[in-house]
Design a protein around this motif. Structure first.
Motif, PDB file in Angstrom:
ATOM      1  N   ASP A 101      -5.018 -13.514   6.143  1.00 15.12           N
ATOM      2  CA  ASP A 101      -6.357 -13.881   5.690  1.00 15.12           C
ATOM      3  C   ASP A 101      -6.711 -15.341   5.953  1.00 15.12           C
ATOM      4  N   ASP A 102      -5.713 -16.167   6.269  1.00 12.00           N
ATOM      5  CA  ASP A 102      -6.034 -17.548   6.613  1.00 12.00           C
ATOM      6  C   ASP A 102      -6.898 -17.616   7.870  1.00 12.00           C
ATOM      7  N   LEU A 103      -6.854 -16.564   8.693  1.00 12.88           N
ATOM      8  CA  LEU A 103      -7.674 -16.531   9.903  1.00 12.88           C
ATOM      9  C   LEU A 103      -9.152 -16.337   9.590  1.00 12.88           C
ATOM     10  N   ALA A 104      -9.477 -16.126   8.311  1.00 13.57           N
ATOM     11  CA  ALA A 104     -10.889 -16.049   7.919  1.00 13.57           C
ATOM     12  C   ALA A 104     -11.592 -17.378   8.175  1.00 13.57           C
ATOM     13  N   GLY A 105     -10.828 -18.432   8.454  1.00 14.17           N
ATOM     14  CA  GLY A 105     -11.413 -19.706   8.840  1.00 14.17           C
ATOM     15  C   GLY A 105     -12.198 -19.630  10.138  1.00 14.17           C
ATOM     16  N   LEU A 106     -12.034 -18.539  10.880  1.00 13.44           N
ATOM     17  CA  LEU A 106     -12.791 -18.330  12.120  1.00 13.44           C
ATOM     18  C   LEU A 106     -14.231 -17.909  11.847  1.00 13.44           C
ATOM     19  N   LEU A 107     -14.511 -17.498  10.604  1.00 17.84           N
ATOM     20  CA  LEU A 107     -15.843 -16.986  10.275  1.00 17.84           C
ATOM     21  C   LEU A 107     -16.807 -18.114   9.931  1.00 17.84           C
ATOM     22  N   HIS A 116     -19.733 -19.886   7.759  1.00 18.01           N
ATOM     23  CA  HIS A 116     -20.195 -19.951   6.367  1.00 18.01           C
ATOM     24  C   HIS A 116     -21.721 -19.845   6.346  1.00 18.01           C
ATOM     25  N   PRO A 117     -22.289 -19.438   5.185  1.00 18.57           N
ATOM     26  CA  PRO A 117     -21.632 -19.103   3.922  1.00 18.57           C
ATOM     27  C   PRO A 117     -20.956 -17.729   3.973  1.00 18.57           C
ATOM     28  N   ILE A 118     -19.816 -17.652   3.289  1.00 19.80           N
ATOM     29  CA  ILE A 118     -19.050 -16.417   3.210  1.00 19.80           C
ATOM     30  C   ILE A 118     -19.124 -15.862   1.796  1.00 19.80           C
ATOM     31  N   VAL A 119     -19.512 -14.596   1.684  1.00 23.52           N
ATOM     32  CA  VAL A 119     -19.469 -13.886   0.403  1.00 23.52           C
ATOM     33  C   VAL A 119     -18.298 -12.915   0.483  1.00 23.52           C
ATOM     34  N   LEU A 120     -17.307 -13.137  -0.349  1.00 21.56           N
ATOM     35  CA  LEU A 120     -16.109 -12.299  -0.376  1.00 21.56           C
ATOM     36  C   LEU A 120     -16.276 -11.226  -1.435  1.00 21.56           C
ATOM     37  N   GLY A 144       2.634 -12.794  -1.738  1.00 20.01           N
ATOM     38  CA  GLY A 144       2.281 -13.348  -3.029  1.00 20.01           C
ATOM     39  C   GLY A 144       0.813 -13.696  -3.155  1.00 20.01           C
ATOM     40  N   GLU A 145       0.512 -14.473  -4.176  1.00 18.32           N
ATOM     41  CA  GLU A 145      -0.877 -14.788  -4.475  1.00 18.32           C
ATOM     42  C   GLU A 145      -1.449 -15.873  -3.578  1.00 18.32           C
ATOM     43  N   SER A 146      -0.594 -16.669  -2.971  1.00 14.38           N
ATOM     44  CA  SER A 146      -1.072 -17.891  -2.306  1.00 14.38           C
ATOM     45  C   SER A 146      -2.108 -17.606  -1.222  1.00 14.38           C
ATOM     46  N   ILE A 147      -1.873 -16.585  -0.404  1.00 21.86           N
ATOM     47  CA  ILE A 147      -2.800 -16.323   0.702  1.00 21.86           C
ATOM     48  C   ILE A 147      -4.162 -15.839   0.184  1.00 21.86           C
ATOM     49  N   ILE A 148      -4.160 -15.079  -0.912  1.00 23.63           N
ATOM     50  CA  ILE A 148      -5.428 -14.604  -1.483  1.00 23.63           C
ATOM     51  C   ILE A 148      -6.148 -15.753  -2.181  1.00 23.63           C
ATOM     52  N   LYS A 149      -5.389 -16.644  -2.800  1.00 22.36           N
ATOM     53  CA  LYS A 149      -6.014 -17.830  -3.404  1.00 22.36           C
ATOM     54  C   LYS A 149      -6.761 -18.635  -2.349  1.00 22.36           C
ATOM     55  N   ARG A 150      -6.126 -18.828  -1.196  1.00 22.77           N
ATOM     56  CA  ARG A 150      -6.777 -19.605  -0.134  1.00 22.77           C
ATOM     57  C   ARG A 150      -8.013 -18.884   0.394  1.00 22.77           C
ATOM     58  N   LEU A 151      -7.949 -17.546   0.459  1.00 18.87           N
ATOM     59  CA  LEU A 151      -9.107 -16.776   0.900  1.00 18.87           C
ATOM     60  C   LEU A 151     -10.266 -16.940  -0.078  1.00 18.87           C
ATOM     61  N   VAL A 152      -9.976 -16.874  -1.371  1.00 24.02           N
ATOM     62  CA  VAL A 152     -11.018 -17.026  -2.391  1.00 24.02           C
ATOM     63  C   VAL A 152     -11.587 -18.442  -2.361  1.00 24.02           C
ATOM     64  N   ARG A 153     -10.714 -19.437  -2.181  1.00 18.79           N
ATOM     65  CA  ARG A 153     -11.189 -20.825  -2.099  1.00 18.79           C
ATOM     66  C   ARG A 153     -12.133 -21.028  -0.916  1.00 18.79           C
ATOM     67  N   ARG A 154     -11.874 -20.305   0.178  1.00 19.61           N
ATOM     68  CA  ARG A 154     -12.698 -20.445   1.377  1.00 19.61           C
ATOM     69  C   ARG A 154     -14.097 -19.845   1.181  1.00 19.61           C
ATOM     70  N   ALA A 155     -14.216 -18.894   0.253  1.00 18.65           N
ATOM     71  CA  ALA A 155     -15.493 -18.216   0.046  1.00 18.65           C
ATOM     72  C   ALA A 155     -16.504 -19.120  -0.650  1.00 18.65           C
ATOM     73  N   ASP A 156     -17.771 -18.963  -0.271  1.00 16.71           N
ATOM     74  CA  ASP A 156     -18.850 -19.686  -0.949  1.00 16.71           C
ATOM     75  C   ASP A 156     -19.284 -18.950  -2.208  1.00 16.71           C
ATOM     76  N   MET A 157     -19.051 -17.644  -2.231  1.00 18.18           N
ATOM     77  CA  MET A 157     -19.313 -16.835  -3.426  1.00 18.18           C
ATOM     78  C   MET A 157     -18.403 -15.628  -3.392  1.00 18.18           C
ATOM     79  N   VAL A 158     -18.006 -15.166  -4.575  1.00 19.12           N
ATOM     80  CA  VAL A 158     -17.211 -13.948  -4.697  1.00 19.12           C
ATOM     81  C   VAL A 158     -18.011 -12.911  -5.469  1.00 19.12           C
ATOM     82  N   PHE A 159     -18.129 -11.707  -4.894  1.00 19.85           N
ATOM     83  CA  PHE A 159     -18.645 -10.559  -5.622  1.00 19.85           C
ATOM     84  C   PHE A 159     -17.427  -9.844  -6.203  1.00 19.85           C
TER      85      PHE A 159
END
Length: 351
Positions: free
Chosen positions: A97-103, A105-109, A122-137
């Protein structure tokens, strides 16, 4: 407004019910959705015997699968740069999911499950994905609470039901027909069904004219049940709403865990939209939906499950009343039209 929706596969439930079913309504509101659905599902397993081997034991095969998943995402990556908003369903690429940096912004996850508990990294990769998002649904409050630690803009968007598609049968089921307990889901959740197997076995043994109807991608192994009373129907997208008409009550057992608290009670809501009373484990969002009124029963122990099943059989004539209350609750809070308005509001905040 132009939105690039990156979904995970054609028949993935979260893709169908968290994004695709809203497209007609959103387009009526001037939001143009382009669905970038990969040819190969992001959740696809390896073929044959390879699919039963954990991928960590097959590094070359795992790398090849990841490369294919990335290639399948290229149209979505390009499409995000032509859109005003990128709407990402659950993952960009599982475990990458770190490759989501290719997308762009704004990103709605969009997250409808406790996906951070499933990642082998573990949680670390999902944490970074959520941090990258501008909004989470977030599908429910449990998911929203977790995501709010890493993203400032979190909005609860429950998984909606198309109440024009999922609706009660035209004629009430005959009281002389076999009493049918229904469960629908994926084989990955058979462990929850097996939790209540003793109660089901006892109930079916005591009521020879009762049936358990299981709708899934494969038949479950429930050896203690009278096999003549176990009915299996393969899940099909075209008939998933119609098969509910063959049930008298819908069941949704889950355990008391964070994984269960991450679930959005979608099967429970489907039963309710179809006018069925429910018997559910009172954990997570299930408890919240149960609070809507007298729409069914909570069950924790095996005795609770047996008693609830037995009561439904005894009071069969009253079940449509419960089912009607449940359907009304879905229409008011969980219908596509109601939830889609919150999605429109969310997009407006990030644009």
């Amino acid at each position: 407004m132009r939105v690039a929706a990156l979904t995970s596969g054609k028949n993935i439930p979260s893709a169908r019910f968290r994004i695709r079913q809203y497209i007609p309504y959103l387009q009526s509101q001037g939001i143009v959705i382009t669905d970038y659905c990969p040819v190969i599902s992001q959740a696809a397993r390896l073929p044959g015997a390879l699919g039963r081997i954990r991928t960590r034991y097959l590094p070359p095969v795992m790398a090849a699968q990841a490369a294919l998943n990335l290639a399948a995402r290229i149209p979505g990556i390009v499409g995000s740069y032509r859109a005003d908003v990128t709407w990402l369903e659950r993952n960009f690429i599982p475990n990458l999911d770190d490759l989501a940096g290719l997308l762009k912004h704004p990103i709605v996850l969009d997250i409808d499950d406790a996906i951070w508990l499933y990642s082998p990294f573990g949680e670390s990769i999902i944490k970074r994905l959520v941090r990258r998002a501008d909004m989470v649904f977030a599908g429910n409050s449990f998911i929203a609470d977790w995501c709010s630690n890493y993203c400032k803009a979190v909005q609860i968007i429950p998984t909606a039901i198309d109440c024009d598609r999922f609706k009660p049968r035209m004629e009430a089921r005959s009281r002389t027909a076999p009493f049918v307990v229904g469960w629908t889901g994926t084989s990955g959740n058979f462990r929850f069904l097996k939790m209540i197997e003793p109660a089901l076995a006892k109930f079916l043994a005591a009521n020879s004219d009762a049936r358990l109807l299981v709708v899934a991608d494969q038949k479950p192994c429930l050896a203690s049940l009278p096999q003549s009373q176990l009915v299996f129907k393969p899940w099909q997208a075209e008939t998933e709403h119609l098969v509910l008409h063959e049930m008298d009550v819908g069941v949704m057992p889950i355990d008391d865990s964070d994984i269960s608290r991450g679930k959005c009670s979608f099967k429970m809501l489907q039963y309710m939209a179809a006018g069925l009373p429910v018997i559910v484990s009172p954990y997570g969002m299930n408890q919240q939906v149960l609070a809507e009124g007298k729409i069914g029963f909570r069950a924790v122990t095996i005795d609770d499950w047996f008693d609830a099943l037995n009561l439904c059989l005894i009071c069969r004539k009253d079940l449509p009343i419960m089912g009607s209350r449940g359907r009304n609750a879905v229409i008011v809070k969980y219908s596509v039209e109601v939830v889609a308005k919150s999605i429109v509001n969310g997009f407006g905040k990030v644009c």
